[in-house]
Design a protein around this motif. Structure first.
Motif, PDB file in Angstrom:
ATOM      1  N   ILE A   1       0.797  -1.204   0.002  1.00  0.00           N
ATOM      2  CA  ILE A   1       0.271  -0.114  -0.066  1.00  0.00           C
ATOM      3  C   ILE A   1       0.793   1.095  -0.049  1.00  0.00           C
ATOM      4  CG2 ILE A   1      -0.383  -0.219   2.419  1.00  0.00           C
ATOM      5  CD1 ILE A   1      -3.071   1.330   1.948  1.00  0.00           C
TER       6      ILE A   1
ATOM      7  N   SER B   1       6.950  -5.080   6.099  1.00  0.00           N
ATOM      8  CA  SER B   1       7.864  -3.804   6.035  1.00  0.00           C
ATOM      9  C   SER B   1       7.458  -2.424   5.672  1.00  0.00           C
ATOM     10  CB  SER B   1       9.005  -4.223   4.921  1.00  0.00           C
ATOM     11  OG  SER B   1       9.422  -5.521   5.185  1.00  0.00           O
ATOM     12  N   LEU B   2       7.987  -1.380   6.182  1.00  0.00           N
ATOM     13  CA  LEU B   2       7.938  -0.352   5.667  1.00  0.00           C
ATOM     14  C   LEU B   2       9.006   0.247   4.895  1.00  0.00           C
ATOM     15  CD1 LEU B   2       6.049   2.482   6.223  1.00  0.00           C
ATOM     16  CD2 LEU B   2       7.915   2.972   7.891  1.00  0.00           C
TER      17      LEU B   2
ATOM     18  N   ILE C   1       7.021   6.237  -0.187  1.00  0.00           N
ATOM     19  CA  ILE C   1       6.886   5.508   1.354  1.00  0.00           C
ATOM     20  C   ILE C   1       5.941   4.341   0.914  1.00  0.00           C
ATOM     21  CG2 ILE C   1       6.924   5.325   3.694  1.00  0.00           C
ATOM     22  CD1 ILE C   1       7.742   8.091   3.668  1.00  0.00           C
TER      23      ILE C   1
ATOM     24  N   GLN D   1       1.911   4.770   0.813  1.00  0.00           N
ATOM     25  CA  GLN D   1       1.469   5.697   2.032  1.00  0.00           C
ATOM     26  C   GLN D   1       1.905   6.983   1.721  1.00  0.00           C
ATOM     27  OE1 GLN D   1       0.123   4.750   4.619  1.00  0.00           O
ATOM     28  NE2 GLN D   1       0.803   2.247   5.148  1.00  0.00           N
TER      29      GLN D   1
ATOM     30  N   ALA E   1       4.075   0.521   2.637  1.00  0.00           N
ATOM     31  CA  ALA E   1       4.326  -0.664   3.464  1.00  0.00           C
ATOM     32  C   ALA E   1       3.864  -1.788   2.657  1.00  0.00           C
ATOM     33  CB  ALA E   1       3.069  -0.696   4.461  1.00  0.00           C
ATOM     34  N   TYR E   2       4.579  -2.977   2.847  1.00  0.00           N
ATOM     35  CA  TYR E   2       4.223  -4.115   2.057  1.00  0.00           C
ATOM     36  C   TYR E   2       4.475  -5.322   2.986  1.00  0.00           C
ATOM     37  CZ  TYR E   2       9.115  -5.533   1.044  1.00  0.00           C
ATOM     38  OH  TYR E   2      10.382  -5.808   0.933  1.00  0.00           O
TER      39      TYR E   2
END
Lengths: 156, 157
Positions: B76, B102-103, B87, B78, B89-90
């Protein structure tokens, strides 16, 4: 011209609660419970709180500080293991400005008759709008609210 | 399995590309370019792929390296600042097991006519199912694929 910057940081807070892992988990997982310790603070005005607690589900909290600034949490659940683990990503806005993007891991481990909670947050703070120490202070105060909530017993 | 564990780790990959930040950014945002260097990087058969590059948008992939093991990637977005940073998140799954969340931050900084890219991954590696060193190596390989993509697109332009 806007100066863009990202500051990465990680912090961990460990707490013990005199409540079983399933009660601590329920305080995060159920909207009516989470609303009581997470979404309401003295002097703050909660505007909107939605919680869709499942992997891929969204959590949204918009709350106005006493100074009028609206703090918005917009999160997404990445992993849920009932009574053991919750991982979510989220971003924070102050009014319309995105100040951070974070990944939070909450681990619950049975600890005697209670629960050890390990809260780990991995942060990207944006454009100098927030710091790890401020975020950690705010989080410690939230985890205090959780202790107070668990001490009062469960709502029906 | 009842033995749950989380290993938190951060790694940074730094790479200079002979291309402007705008060209590097386009390699992330343009579906055709992204398909070449990211989606098809390993030449794995793709069962499913979706890409919605905007804040709040998702990217999902389902791949099978050997026709039996399924690998899932759910992303997604961010934060996106065009030509400057992304940036996201996955989470990764293998079969029905989540191996990591993870970020990831990609920062693009102009350096003369070139771009210095910083990839920072802040990962939660789950239940001993993935290793930080393996993830870092996988990402380094991807950023080499990006270099090849930028060389190819420069040759065409």
């Amino acid at each position: 011209m806007t100066q863009h910057s990202v500051t990465h940081a990680t912090f961990t807070i460990v707490r013990h609660y005199d409540a079983s892992p399933d009660r601590v988990f329920a305080a995060w997982a159920q909207k009516d419970r989470k609303a009581r310790w997470y979404a309401s603070h003295a002097g703050w005005r909660s505007q909107d709180f939605t919680l869709d607690f499942r992997i891929g589900g969204r959590e949204y909290l918009s709350i106005a500080a006493p100074d009028g600034v609206v703090h918005t949490f917009d999160g997404q659940y990445q992993d849920i293991v009932p009574n053991e683990r919750i991982i979510y990503s989220y971003d924070m806005h102050l009014d319309r400005t995105r100040i951070s993007v974070s990944l939070t891991t909450v681990e619950l481990k049975a600890d005697g008759t209670g629960t050890k909670l390990i809260f780990t947050e991995q942060d990207a703070f944006l454009d100098g709008h927030d710091t790890a120490s401020q975020r950690e202070t705010g989080t410690r105060s939230l985890l205090d609210s959780l202790a107070a909530f668990l001490a009062t017993g469960d709502p029906d | 399995m009842t033995d749950r564990s989380v290993t938190h780790a951060t790694f940074v990959i730094e790479r200079v590309y002979d291309a402007s930040p705008a060209r590097v950014f386009k390699a992330f945002s343009d579906p055709a370019a992204r398909n070449r260097w990211f989606v098809k990087a390993d030449n794995w058969p793709i069962a499913e792929y979706t890409f919605d590059f905007r804040v709040g948008g998702r990217e999902t992939g389902r791949f099978s390296p050997d026709g039996t093991m399924m690998v899932y990637n759910e992303t997604i977005y961010q934060d996106i600042v065009p030509d400057n940073r992304m940036i996201f998140a996955y989470s990764m799954m293998i079969g029905d097991k989540r191996i990591s969340s993870s970020l990831a931050t990609v920062e693009l900084k102009p350096e003369g006519t070139k771009t210095r890219l910083f990839y920072t991954e802040q990962g939660a590696f789950l239940d001993g199912l993935d290793k930080v060193a393996d993830r870092e190596k996988g990402c380094r390989d991807l950023y080499e694929q990006l270099a090849l993509e930028l060389e190819r697109s420069a040759a065409i332009a």
